[in-house]
Every structure is written in structure tokens, then in C-alpha cells.
Design a protein around this motif. Structure first.
Motif, PDB file in Angstrom:
ATOM      1  N   GLY A 229       7.039  -4.346  -4.069  1.00  0.00           N
ATOM      2  CA  GLY A 229       6.726  -5.367  -5.050  1.00  0.00           C
ATOM      3  C   GLY A 229       6.003  -6.584  -4.512  1.00  0.00           C
ATOM      4  O   GLY A 229       5.637  -7.469  -5.275  1.00  0.00           O
ATOM      5  N   ARG A 230       5.799  -6.666  -3.209  1.00  0.00           N
ATOM      6  CA  ARG A 230       5.114  -7.816  -2.620  1.00  0.00           C
ATOM      7  C   ARG A 230       3.603  -7.708  -2.826  1.00  0.00           C
ATOM      8  O   ARG A 230       3.043  -6.623  -2.731  1.00  0.00           O
ATOM      9  N   PRO A 231       2.946  -8.820  -3.099  1.00  0.00           N
ATOM     10  CA  PRO A 231       1.491  -8.787  -3.257  1.00  0.00           C
ATOM     11  C   PRO A 231       0.799  -8.688  -1.900  1.00  0.00           C
ATOM     12  O   PRO A 231       1.316  -9.155  -0.885  1.00  0.00           O
ATOM     13  N   ALA A 232      -0.357  -8.066  -1.878  1.00  0.00           N
ATOM     14  CA  ALA A 232      -1.146  -7.936  -0.650  1.00  0.00           C
ATOM     15  C   ALA A 232      -2.619  -7.822  -1.015  1.00  0.00           C
ATOM     16  O   ALA A 232      -2.970  -7.605  -2.173  1.00  0.00           O
ATOM     17  N   VAL A 233      -3.455  -7.987  -0.013  1.00  0.00           N
ATOM     18  CA  VAL A 233      -4.893  -7.813  -0.187  1.00  0.00           C
ATOM     19  C   VAL A 233      -5.317  -6.694   0.749  1.00  0.00           C
ATOM     20  O   VAL A 233      -4.977  -6.695   1.930  1.00  0.00           O
ATOM     21  N   LYS A 234      -6.046  -5.721   0.201  1.00  0.00           N
ATOM     22  CA  LYS A 234      -6.487  -4.565   0.970  1.00  0.00           C
ATOM     23  C   LYS A 234      -8.007  -4.586   1.034  1.00  0.00           C
ATOM     24  O   LYS A 234      -8.674  -4.850   0.045  1.00  0.00           O
ATOM     25  N   GLY A 235      -8.539  -4.304   2.224  1.00  0.00           N
ATOM     26  CA  GLY A 235      -9.982  -4.281   2.390  1.00  0.00           C
ATOM     27  C   GLY A 235     -10.352  -3.467   3.614  1.00  0.00           C
ATOM     28  O   GLY A 235      -9.517  -2.765   4.181  1.00  0.00           O
ATOM     29  N   THR A 236     -11.609  -3.561   4.027  1.00  0.00           N
ATOM     30  CA  THR A 236     -12.061  -2.829   5.204  1.00  0.00           C
ATOM     31  C   THR A 236     -12.715  -3.782   6.188  1.00  0.00           C
ATOM     32  O   THR A 236     -13.234  -4.829   5.822  1.00  0.00           O
ATOM     33  N   CYS A 237     -12.710  -3.381   7.458  1.00  0.00           N
ATOM     34  CA  CYS A 237     -13.337  -4.155   8.521  1.00  0.00           C
ATOM     35  C   CYS A 237     -14.845  -3.915   8.463  1.00  0.00           C
ATOM     36  O   CYS A 237     -15.284  -2.767   8.405  1.00  0.00           O
ATOM     37  N   PRO A 238     -15.656  -4.983   8.483  1.00  0.00           N
ATOM     38  CA  PRO A 238     -17.110  -4.790   8.426  1.00  0.00           C
ATOM     39  C   PRO A 238     -17.685  -4.195   9.709  1.00  0.00           C
ATOM     40  O   PRO A 238     -18.780  -3.653   9.698  1.00  0.00           O
ATOM     41  N   VAL A 239     -16.949  -4.240  10.808  1.00  0.00           N
ATOM     42  CA  VAL A 239     -17.445  -3.745  12.089  1.00  0.00           C
ATOM     43  C   VAL A 239     -17.137  -2.259  12.265  1.00  0.00           C
ATOM     44  O   VAL A 239     -18.026  -1.454  12.543  1.00  0.00           O
ATOM     45  N   CYS A 240     -15.841  -1.874  12.081  1.00  0.00           N
ATOM     46  CA  CYS A 240     -15.433  -0.494  12.391  1.00  0.00           C
ATOM     47  C   CYS A 240     -14.933   0.293  11.179  1.00  0.00           C
ATOM     48  O   CYS A 240     -14.515   1.437  11.321  1.00  0.00           O
ATOM     49  N   ASN A 241     -14.954  -0.298   9.997  1.00  0.00           N
ATOM     50  CA  ASN A 241     -14.525   0.352   8.743  1.00  0.00           C
ATOM     51  C   ASN A 241     -13.061   0.775   8.714  1.00  0.00           C
ATOM     52  O   ASN A 241     -12.688   1.672   7.969  1.00  0.00           O
ATOM     53  N   THR A 242     -12.206   0.123   9.493  1.00  0.00           N
ATOM     54  CA  THR A 242     -10.774   0.374   9.457  1.00  0.00           C
ATOM     55  C   THR A 242     -10.179  -0.335   8.249  1.00  0.00           C
ATOM     56  O   THR A 242     -10.631  -1.410   7.866  1.00  0.00           O
TER      57      THR A 242
END
Length: 49
Positions: free
Chosen positions: A26-39
Motif C-alpha cells: 500500500g505504500r506509494p512509490a515512483v517507478k522508472g528506468t535509468c537513462p544510462v543502462c535501462n535498469t
């Protein structure tokens, strides 16, 4: 602009395509990708946009 620590690059980077998500507990988070290695990156807590 959301920054998160990339484990592969070993430095703080600015997330590419950040999206608000809610984790299983139930905790909020932000998900994205690394612009350098796409992790996949996670930043737990609400984003400060």
C-alpha cells in the motif's frame, strides 16, 4: 524530475519515464528506468514534482 540511486551505475540519476505506482503493502512509490543502462529504478515515497 525524480532522482533515484542506480545500483548498476552506482550513482544518483534522473529517472526516465517516471510513473506513480502503489506497492503490494500500500505504500506509494515512483517507478522508472535509468537513462544510462535501462535498469528499473524505484523511489519509495511520494514524488515531489
Amino acid at each position: 524530475m525524480v532522482e533515484a540511486y542506480c545500483v548498476k551505475c552506482r550513482k544518483k540519476v534522473e529517472m526516465k519515464n517516471p510513473t506513480q505506482v502503489t506497492m503490494k503493502n500500500g505504500r506509494p512509490a515512483v517507478k522508472g528506468t535509468c537513462p544510462v543502462c535501462n535498469t528499473t529504478l524505484y523511489r519509495i515515497g511520494k514524488s515531489s514534482k
